[in-house]
Motif scaffolding. Structure first.
Motif, PDB file in Angstrom:
ATOM      1  N   ILE A  79       1.008  -1.129  -0.111  1.00 36.21           N
ATOM      2  CA  ILE A  79      -0.028  -0.187  -0.124  1.00 36.21           C
ATOM      3  C   ILE A  79       1.098   1.271  -0.068  1.00 36.21           C
ATOM      4  CG2 ILE A  79      -1.633   1.370   1.247  1.00 36.21           C
ATOM      5  CD1 ILE A  79      -2.815  -1.413   2.299  1.00 36.21           C
ATOM      6  N   GLU A  80       1.968   1.252   0.901  1.00 35.44           N
ATOM      7  CA  GLU A  80       2.841   2.440   0.910  1.00 35.44           C
ATOM      8  C   GLU A  80       3.462   2.754  -0.215  1.00 35.44           C
ATOM      9  OE1 GLU A  80       5.254   1.285   4.097  1.00 35.44           O
ATOM     10  OE2 GLU A  80       3.274   2.103   5.814  1.00 35.44           O
ATOM     11  N   ASP A  81       3.816   1.524  -1.199  1.00 38.20           N
ATOM     12  CA  ASP A  81       4.655   1.520  -2.410  1.00 38.20           C
ATOM     13  C   ASP A  81       3.627   1.814  -3.810  1.00 38.20           C
ATOM     14  OD1 ASP A  81       6.981   1.345  -1.265  1.00 38.20           O
ATOM     15  OD2 ASP A  81       6.906  -0.773  -1.484  1.00 38.20           O
ATOM     16  N   ARG A  82       2.372   2.094  -3.295  1.00 45.15           N
ATOM     17  CA  ARG A  82       1.303   2.175  -4.399  1.00 45.15           C
ATOM     18  C   ARG A  82       1.017   1.091  -5.316  1.00 45.15           C
ATOM     19  NH1 ARG A  82       0.066   8.173  -6.555  1.00 45.15           N
ATOM     20  NH2 ARG A  82      -1.960   7.216  -6.704  1.00 45.15           N
ATOM     21  N   VAL A  83       1.372   0.076  -4.779  1.00 40.33           N
ATOM     22  CA  VAL A  83       0.966  -1.141  -5.815  1.00 40.33           C
ATOM     23  C   VAL A  83      -0.383  -1.394  -5.478  1.00 40.33           C
ATOM     24  CG1 VAL A  83       1.648  -3.620  -5.983  1.00 40.33           C
ATOM     25  CG2 VAL A  83       3.400  -1.947  -5.441  1.00 40.33           C
ATOM     26  N   VAL A  84      -0.907  -1.516  -4.499  1.00 40.85           N
ATOM     27  CA  VAL A  84      -2.535  -1.739  -4.447  1.00 40.85           C
ATOM     28  C   VAL A  84      -3.171  -0.628  -3.559  1.00 40.85           C
ATOM     29  CG1 VAL A  84      -2.217  -4.048  -4.420  1.00 40.85           C
ATOM     30  CG2 VAL A  84      -1.959  -2.970  -2.075  1.00 40.85           C
ATOM     31  N   TYR A  85      -4.256  -0.517  -3.752  1.00 44.84           N
ATOM     32  CA  TYR A  85      -5.156   0.504  -2.958  1.00 44.84           C
ATOM     33  C   TYR A  85      -5.592   0.277  -1.528  1.00 44.84           C
ATOM     34  CZ  TYR A  85      -5.696   3.279  -7.314  1.00 44.84           C
ATOM     35  OH  TYR A  85      -5.527   4.350  -8.393  1.00 44.84           O
ATOM     36  N   GLY A  86      -5.497  -0.761  -1.241  1.00 47.80           N
ATOM     37  CA  GLY A  86      -6.016  -1.425   0.014  1.00 47.80           C
ATOM     38  C   GLY A  86      -5.646  -3.014   0.099  1.00 47.80           C
ATOM     39  N   ALA A  87      -5.740  -3.520   1.256  1.00 45.22           N
ATOM     40  CA  ALA A  87      -5.713  -4.964   1.368  1.00 45.22           C
ATOM     41  C   ALA A  87      -6.824  -5.391   2.585  1.00 45.22           C
ATOM     42  CB  ALA A  87      -4.244  -5.282   1.825  1.00 45.22           C
ATOM     43  N   LEU A  97      -9.221  -4.607   7.233  1.00 45.99           N
ATOM     44  CA  LEU A  97      -9.329  -4.117   6.205  1.00 45.99           C
ATOM     45  C   LEU A  97      -8.046  -3.017   6.268  1.00 45.99           C
ATOM     46  CD1 LEU A  97      -9.955  -3.261   3.267  1.00 45.99           C
ATOM     47  CD2 LEU A  97     -11.932  -2.039   4.428  1.00 45.99           C
ATOM     48  N   LEU A  98      -7.132  -2.965   5.325  1.00 37.38           N
ATOM     49  CA  LEU A  98      -6.049  -1.655   5.442  1.00 37.38           C
ATOM     50  C   LEU A  98      -6.382  -0.993   4.183  1.00 37.38           C
ATOM     51  CD1 LEU A  98      -3.132  -4.096   5.818  1.00 37.38           C
ATOM     52  CD2 LEU A  98      -4.302  -2.951   7.682  1.00 37.38           C
ATOM     53  N   THR A  99      -6.542   0.435   4.397  1.00 35.99           N
ATOM     54  CA  THR A  99      -6.940   1.137   3.425  1.00 35.99           C
ATOM     55  C   THR A  99      -5.901   2.375   3.112  1.00 35.99           C
ATOM     56  OG1 THR A  99      -8.315   2.744   4.608  1.00 35.99           O
ATOM     57  CG2 THR A  99      -9.445   1.097   3.554  1.00 35.99           C
ATOM     58  N   ALA A 100      -5.844   3.233   2.037  1.00 38.03           N
ATOM     59  CA  ALA A 100      -5.248   4.403   2.107  1.00 38.03           C
ATOM     60  C   ALA A 100      -6.126   5.646   1.510  1.00 38.03           C
ATOM     61  CB  ALA A 100      -3.770   4.245   1.211  1.00 38.03           C
ATOM     62  N   SER A 101      -6.563   6.210   2.417  1.00 43.90           N
ATOM     63  CA  SER A 101      -7.426   7.527   2.071  1.00 43.90           C
ATOM     64  C   SER A 101      -6.647   8.576   1.294  1.00 43.90           C
ATOM     65  CB  SER A 101      -8.333   7.836   3.154  1.00 43.90           C
ATOM     66  OG  SER A 101      -7.381   8.564   4.086  1.00 43.90           O
ATOM     67  N   ALA A 102      -5.179   8.656   1.612  1.00 44.96           N
ATOM     68  CA  ALA A 102      -4.688   9.600   0.549  1.00 44.96           C
ATOM     69  C   ALA A 102      -4.581   9.126  -0.873  1.00 44.96           C
ATOM     70  CB  ALA A 102      -3.252   9.542   1.336  1.00 44.96           C
ATOM     71  N   LEU A 274       1.264  12.294  -9.896  1.00 42.97           N
ATOM     72  CA  LEU A 274       2.492  12.592  -9.303  1.00 42.97           C
ATOM     73  C   LEU A 274       2.492  13.450  -8.089  1.00 42.97           C
ATOM     74  CD1 LEU A 274       5.545  12.836  -9.801  1.00 42.97           C
ATOM     75  CD2 LEU A 274       5.262  14.942 -11.120  1.00 42.97           C
ATOM     76  N   LEU A 275       1.713  14.238  -7.952  1.00 45.65           N
ATOM     77  CA  LEU A 275       1.345  14.835  -6.848  1.00 45.65           C
ATOM     78  C   LEU A 275       1.016  14.127  -5.908  1.00 45.65           C
ATOM     79  CD1 LEU A 275       1.352  17.686  -5.738  1.00 45.65           C
ATOM     80  CD2 LEU A 275      -0.968  18.068  -6.340  1.00 45.65           C
ATOM     81  N   ARG A 276       0.128  13.194  -5.889  1.00 44.96           N
ATOM     82  CA  ARG A 276      -0.160  12.248  -4.883  1.00 44.96           C
ATOM     83  C   ARG A 276       0.971  11.471  -4.396  1.00 44.96           C
ATOM     84  NH1 ARG A 276      -5.443  11.315  -3.425  1.00 44.96           N
ATOM     85  NH2 ARG A 276      -6.933  11.943  -5.071  1.00 44.96           N
ATOM     86  N   SER A 277       1.888  11.072  -5.231  1.00 48.01           N
ATOM     87  CA  SER A 277       3.063  10.368  -4.853  1.00 48.01           C
ATOM     88  C   SER A 277       4.026  11.044  -4.067  1.00 48.01           C
ATOM     89  CB  SER A 277       3.701   9.745  -6.077  1.00 48.01           C
ATOM     90  OG  SER A 277       2.871   8.810  -7.079  1.00 48.01           O
ATOM     91  N   VAL A 278       4.314  12.279  -4.491  1.00 47.68           N
ATOM     92  CA  VAL A 278       5.495  13.119  -3.828  1.00 47.68           C
ATOM     93  C   VAL A 278       4.731  13.522  -2.505  1.00 47.68           C
ATOM     94  CG1 VAL A 278       6.542  13.371  -5.932  1.00 47.68           C
ATOM     95  CG2 VAL A 278       4.910  15.123  -5.241  1.00 47.68           C
ATOM     96  N   ALA A 279       3.258  13.901  -2.340  1.00 50.04           N
ATOM     97  CA  ALA A 279       2.497  14.514  -1.250  1.00 50.04           C
ATOM     98  C   ALA A 279       2.398  13.465  -0.114  1.00 50.04           C
ATOM     99  CB  ALA A 279       1.443  15.142  -1.731  1.00 50.04           C
ATOM    100  N   PHE A 280       2.332  12.320  -0.448  1.00 51.35           N
ATOM    101  CA  PHE A 280       1.904  11.324   0.411  1.00 51.35           C
ATOM    102  C   PHE A 280       2.596   9.805   0.585  1.00 51.35           C
ATOM    103  CE2 PHE A 280      -2.136  13.608  -0.823  1.00 51.35           C
ATOM    104  CZ  PHE A 280      -2.242  14.246   0.094  1.00 51.35           C
ATOM    105  N   PHE A 281       3.230   9.585  -0.563  1.00 45.67           N
ATOM    106  CA  PHE A 281       3.817   8.306  -0.591  1.00 45.67           C
ATOM    107  C   PHE A 281       5.378   8.428  -0.778  1.00 45.67           C
ATOM    108  CE2 PHE A 281      -0.724   7.706  -1.817  1.00 45.67           C
ATOM    109  CZ  PHE A 281      -1.015   6.510  -0.781  1.00 45.67           C
ATOM    110  N   ASP A 282       6.114   9.670  -0.505  1.00 48.78           N
ATOM    111  CA  ASP A 282       7.347   9.573  -0.407  1.00 48.78           C
ATOM    112  C   ASP A 282       7.724   9.360  -1.997  1.00 48.78           C
ATOM    113  OD1 ASP A 282       7.662  10.272   2.101  1.00 48.78           O
ATOM    114  OD2 ASP A 282       7.523   8.084   2.819  1.00 48.78           O
TER     115      ASP A 282
END
Length: 329
Positions: A79-87, A97-102, A274-282
């Motif tokens: 999830i932190e690597d943006r491979v999946v939206y949740g698990a 349930l693990l989610t990523a509202s960001a 790109l903005l989501r990636s740099v703003a919330f997922f390093d």
């Protein structure tokens, strides 16, 4: 009486409904057909229980793309690597349930409803937001609304370069300077003032500037190739299609096919990702968006650099002054 004014009136009467229909199709149709389509989700836990969860996802007929993980830690990393939206993690107490509202508040809510509906009634479902949206924008509304101003800023920069006849190095430097200033100003508003993005300040400014540069360069490049008509084509690609197909307010995998894929190949959609990636997922999963924006920027700037300034029309030579006939003696 000339028929030209009548023809122009008929053209306007026919053109306005056509533009309205096109705009409604571009904005309303994807919004009315939002549903998961190969949405990446994860399943983790012991084999028997995890297999049951996987089968329930697969029974949705192509709605989800299931990834299997050994344990909760691996699912969190995905999830932190943006491979999946949740698990969904199978535990003895029930599904976790693990989610990523960001990544997408809409997807987080959709996963919550899907998992709750798939378990027996009354079974508790524990939910953990692994990468939460910032307190200043818990629903992601402000981030989604930021795409249109960026598209308009890029459009304005490209149109000014085209209409003022800037070509070569001057045109390219104008686009670069405008994009840099917009990136700084937009980051000051969204990060420092509103608090709707929470990454590294300068990285966010670079992402916003690259997005504006890609849009502005594309418009200016089309203007260099096709003149003022290129501005209209740029508006169609960047504002009408690019903004409505971006998927920033939901997710690209929720839009009808192939709208989601097309949107990610246009600068507004790539810029939002790109903005989501740099703003919330390093910066995770930012490579594709960077390449897309860089390609649009490079092609647009190349067209501006190689285009020749339109020659000015030659001024008419004034007729020689009348001379009085000479008097002879």
């Amino acid at each position: 009486m000339s028929t030209a004014p009548n023809r122009r009136a008929v053209a306007v009467i026919l053109l306005v409904p056509l533009m309205v229909t096109l705009a409604l199709w571009a904005f309303a149709w994807p919004a009315a057909r939002i549903a998961p389509r190969d949405l990446p989700v994860g399943v983790a836990g012991a084999a028997p229980a995890a297999q049951q969860l996987e089968q329930r996802f697969e029974q949705r007929g192509g709605a989800f793309e299931v990834h299997r993980y050994d344990d909760e830690a691996a699912a969190r990393t995905a999830i932190e690597d943006r491979v999946v939206y949740g698990a969904v993690v199978a535990t003895p107490q029930g599904p976790h349930l693990l989610t990523a509202s960001a990544a997408s508040p809409v997807v987080s809510q959709l996963l919550r409803e899907a998992v709750t509906a798939s378990v027996p009634k009354g079974t508790p479902v524990e939910v953990t937001d692994v990468v939460a949206a910032p307190p200043g924008d818990p629903r992601g509304s402000a981030l989604g609304a930021s795409v249109l101003p960026l598209a308009l800023a890029g459009m304005a920069a490209g149109a000014v370069v085209t209409l003022t006849g800037l070509r070569g190095a001057r045109g390219a430097l104008t686009l670069l300077a405008a994009a840099a200033l917009v990136g700084l100003a937009a980051t000051a508003v969204t990060h420092s003032w509103l608090g709707v993005i929470a990454g590294d300040w300068w990285t966010e400014a670079g992402a916003l500037a690259l997005t504006v540069l890609a849009i502005g360069s594309a418009v200016a490049g089309l203007g260099a190739l096709f003149g003022s008509r290129g501005i209209g084509l740029g508006a169609l690609l960047m504002v009408l299609l690019g903004n409505s197909f971006s998927g920033v307010t939901s997710a690209p995998q929720l839009l009808p096919e192939p709208v989601g894929a097309i949107g990610q190949w246009l600068p507004p959609g790539a810029g939002g990702s790109l903005l989501r990636s740099v703003a919330f997922f390093d910066g995770s999963a930012a490579g594709g968006a960077v390449w897309t924006l860089s390609l649009w920027s490079a092609l647009g700037l190349a067209a501006v650099l190689l285009a020749r300034r339109a020659p000015k029309p030659a001024e008419p030579t004034p007729p020689p002054p009348d001379r009085e006939p000479s008097l002879t003696g």
